[in-house]
Design a protein around this motif. Structure first.
Motif, mmCIF file in Angstrom:
data_model
loop_
_atom_site.group_PDB
_atom_site.id
_atom_site.type_symbol
_atom_site.label_atom_id
_atom_site.label_comp_id
_atom_site.label_asym_id
_atom_site.label_seq_id
_atom_site.Cartn_x
_atom_site.Cartn_y
_atom_site.Cartn_z
ATOM 1 N N UNK A 37 0.831 -1.205 0.000
ATOM 2 C CA UNK A 37 0.000 0.000 0.000
ATOM 3 C C UNK A 37 0.861 1.249 0.000
ATOM 4 N N UNK A 38 0.737 2.049 -1.046
ATOM 5 C CA UNK A 38 1.434 3.319 -1.114
ATOM 6 C C UNK A 38 0.596 4.439 -0.535
ATOM 7 N N UNK A 39 1.114 5.661 -0.539
ATOM 8 C CA UNK A 39 0.376 6.794 0.033
ATOM 9 C C UNK A 39 -0.930 7.081 -0.679
ATOM 10 N N UNK A 40 -1.015 6.756 -1.960
ATOM 11 C CA UNK A 40 -2.261 6.993 -2.678
ATOM 12 C C UNK A 40 -3.421 6.214 -2.110
ATOM 13 N N UNK A 41 -3.160 4.998 -1.624
ATOM 14 C CA UNK A 41 -4.227 4.192 -1.032
ATOM 15 C C UNK A 41 -4.423 4.511 0.439
ATOM 16 N N UNK A 42 -3.351 4.769 1.166
ATOM 17 C CA UNK A 42 -3.454 5.006 2.600
ATOM 18 C C UNK A 42 -3.983 6.391 2.952
ATOM 19 N N UNK A 43 -3.774 7.381 2.070
ATOM 20 C CA UNK A 43 -4.126 8.754 2.422
ATOM 21 C C UNK A 43 -5.127 9.409 1.478
ATOM 22 N N UNK A 44 -5.678 8.681 0.526
ATOM 23 C CA UNK A 44 -6.683 9.313 -0.325
ATOM 24 C C UNK A 44 -7.892 9.676 0.539
ATOM 25 N N UNK A 54 -8.530 10.011 -10.534
ATOM 26 C CA UNK A 54 -7.228 9.379 -10.707
ATOM 27 C C UNK A 54 -6.840 8.472 -9.557
ATOM 28 N N UNK A 55 -7.372 8.712 -8.347
ATOM 29 C CA UNK A 55 -7.051 7.852 -7.212
ATOM 30 C C UNK A 55 -7.509 6.417 -7.442
ATOM 31 N N UNK A 56 -8.441 6.213 -8.363
ATOM 32 C CA UNK A 56 -8.923 4.861 -8.649
ATOM 33 C C UNK A 56 -7.800 3.947 -9.124
ATOM 34 N N UNK A 57 -6.747 4.496 -9.683
ATOM 35 C CA UNK A 57 -5.638 3.679 -10.184
ATOM 36 C C UNK A 57 -5.080 2.767 -9.110
ATOM 37 N N UNK A 58 -5.005 3.268 -7.869
ATOM 38 C CA UNK A 58 -4.397 2.499 -6.786
ATOM 39 C C UNK A 58 -5.401 2.076 -5.727
ATOM 40 N N UNK A 59 -6.652 2.532 -5.816
ATOM 41 C CA UNK A 59 -7.654 2.218 -4.796
ATOM 42 C C UNK A 59 -8.697 1.238 -5.324
ATOM 43 N N UNK A 60 -9.284 1.529 -6.460
ATOM 44 C CA UNK A 60 -10.280 0.653 -7.079
ATOM 45 C C UNK A 60 -10.288 0.921 -8.577
ATOM 46 N N UNK A 74 -2.095 15.010 -7.117
ATOM 47 C CA UNK A 74 -0.778 15.059 -6.475
ATOM 48 C C UNK A 74 -0.977 15.030 -4.977
ATOM 49 N N UNK A 75 -0.257 14.127 -4.278
ATOM 50 C CA UNK A 75 -0.409 13.980 -2.836
ATOM 51 C C UNK A 75 0.966 13.849 -2.183
ATOM 52 N N UNK A 76 1.134 14.472 -1.027
ATOM 53 C CA UNK A 76 2.375 14.323 -0.261
ATOM 54 C C UNK A 76 2.022 14.235 1.220
ATOM 55 N N UNK A 77 2.855 13.513 1.983
ATOM 56 C CA UNK A 77 2.548 13.251 3.387
ATOM 57 C C UNK A 77 3.549 13.937 4.310
ATOM 58 N N UNK A 92 -5.243 10.202 -14.601
ATOM 59 C CA UNK A 92 -6.322 9.478 -15.259
ATOM 60 C C UNK A 92 -6.576 10.092 -16.621
ATOM 61 N N UNK A 93 -6.598 9.254 -17.652
ATOM 62 C CA UNK A 93 -6.889 9.693 -19.013
ATOM 63 C C UNK A 93 -8.001 8.813 -19.557
ATOM 64 N N UNK A 94 -9.223 9.376 -19.568
ATOM 65 C CA UNK A 94 -10.417 8.631 -19.973
ATOM 66 C C UNK A 94 -10.625 7.456 -19.013
ATOM 67 N N UNK A 95 -10.318 6.228 -19.428
ATOM 68 C CA UNK A 95 -10.478 5.070 -18.538
ATOM 69 C C UNK A 95 -9.152 4.395 -18.214
ATOM 70 N N UNK A 96 -8.054 5.073 -18.510
ATOM 71 C CA UNK A 96 -6.719 4.553 -18.223
ATOM 72 C C UNK A 96 -6.129 5.303 -17.043
ATOM 73 N N UNK A 97 -5.496 4.593 -16.129
ATOM 74 C CA UNK A 97 -4.889 5.225 -14.964
ATOM 75 C C UNK A 97 -3.408 4.908 -14.864
ATOM 76 N N UNK A 98 -2.618 5.920 -14.505
ATOM 77 C CA UNK A 98 -1.183 5.765 -14.289
ATOM 78 C C UNK A 98 -0.838 6.366 -12.931
ATOM 79 N N UNK A 99 0.050 5.725 -12.206
ATOM 80 C CA UNK A 99 0.414 6.223 -10.879
ATOM 81 C C UNK A 99 1.888 5.966 -10.613
ATOM 82 N N UNK A 100 2.526 6.975 -10.021
ATOM 83 C CA UNK A 100 3.899 6.818 -9.534
ATOM 84 C C UNK A 100 3.915 7.260 -8.077
ATOM 85 N N UNK A 101 4.362 6.365 -7.199
ATOM 86 C CA UNK A 101 4.417 6.649 -5.772
ATOM 87 C C UNK A 101 5.828 6.375 -5.244
#
Length: 284
Positions: A37-44, A54-60, A74-77, A92-101
């Motif tokens: 679990x990266x910050x995108x899932x723990x802190x969204x 865009x959070x859906x990429x790493x959450x659902x 963009x998220x920072x902790x 998020x681009x249409x129905x495609x998601x990209x994430x770098x954590x």
């Protein structure tokens, strides 16, 4: 049976199961969270069933198909312990998601970079499915061997109720020879007053737990003024979260804090969003 009736019954079953789940006898520390679990899932900040950004990429990943749109998150902790200085860049681009954590998954070990690619597809107006895969990169050989295959489902039971189920680490990766259990999350989001009030019920568990050991959560979203959203969430293990978000035109800024049952902080996150359409009251 009509699809809307089936969705409504599924929502009712999830609510009953989560309500009956007893509280855990102790809180699960955020520092003990799975290294997957990266910050995108723990802190969204969003309810699981309402995520279509865009959070859906790493959450659902099913949420990527919930709305054909594009946005950047963009998220920072900031924390006193391990979750300090983590960052997440979600697109998020249409129905495609990209994430770098970039984050520190475990105390005393190297940090990792996690790259996620996700895709969602709608099979009807009420049902969406999604899948994502994450690669890990680290100077720590054990952490760099990690990967995560995730699945998600999102269904609508009318204009006011949404249901979501997600599974993480389906490929059961191992760290230093020890298998990391799969994780599961489920949630129902209900908007009794669509313009300014939302309620949600969620639950999480891993593959080594029984349903009775699942951690439930109850929360709300309130929009007292157009563009200003207040969020609160209480877990049955005693942890809780508070956050606020301000939306203006095609941008949003927010903060979220996670706290343990004893009052200690698990960290805070600040985030910003860029969206492709101007904000409207009641939109999430």
């Amino acid at each position: 049976m009509k699809r809307s009736q089936l969705c409504a019954r599924l929502c009712a079953c999830v609510i009953v199961l989560l309500t009956l789940a007893p509280p855990l006898s102790h809180a699960i520390e955020l520092t003990d969270a799975t290294p997957l679990a990266g910050p995108g899932r723990l802190f969204h900040p969003f309810p699981l069933a309402s995520i279509t950004n865009a959070a859906a990429s790493v959450v659902n990943p099913a949420g990527l198909a919930g709305r054909v749109s594009s946005d950047f998150f963009l998220l920072f902790t900031d924390a006193d312990e391990i979750r300090d200085g983590d960052t997440a860049y979600l697109l998020k681009m249409k129905t495609l998601g990209l994430a770098y954590e970039r984050f520190d998954p475990l105390a005393g070990r190297a940090s990792v970079s996690r790259l996620t690619v996700g895709f969602g597809r709608s099979f009807s107006r009420t049902l969406s499915l999604g899948v994502s895969y994450a690669w890990f990169f680290s100077e720590d050989d054990g952490l760099s061997d990690l990967s995560s295959l995730d699945f998600g489902v999102r269904a609508l039971a009318g204009p006011r109720i949404a249901l979501a189920v997600a599974a993480y680490g389906w490929n059961v990766p191992d760290l230093d020879g020890v298998a990391i259990p799969r994780e599961f999350a489920a949630g129902v989001n209900f908007a009794p007053i669509t313009q300014w009030l939302g309620l949600f019920v969620e639950g999480t568990m891993n593959g080594d737990q029984s349903l009775g050991d699942a951690t439930g959560a109850y929360g709300t979203e309130i929009e007292p003024l157009s563009g200003l959203i207040l969020r609160g969430r209480a877990d049955t293990d005693g942890d809780f979260r508070f956050g606020l978000e301000f939306n203006y035109n095609q941008t949003a800024f927010g903060v979220l804090g996670r706290y343990r049952h004893g009052g200690g902080s698990d960290g805070r996150a600040g985030y910003s969003r860029l969206v492709d359409v101007p904000y409207s009251r009641g939109a999430r």
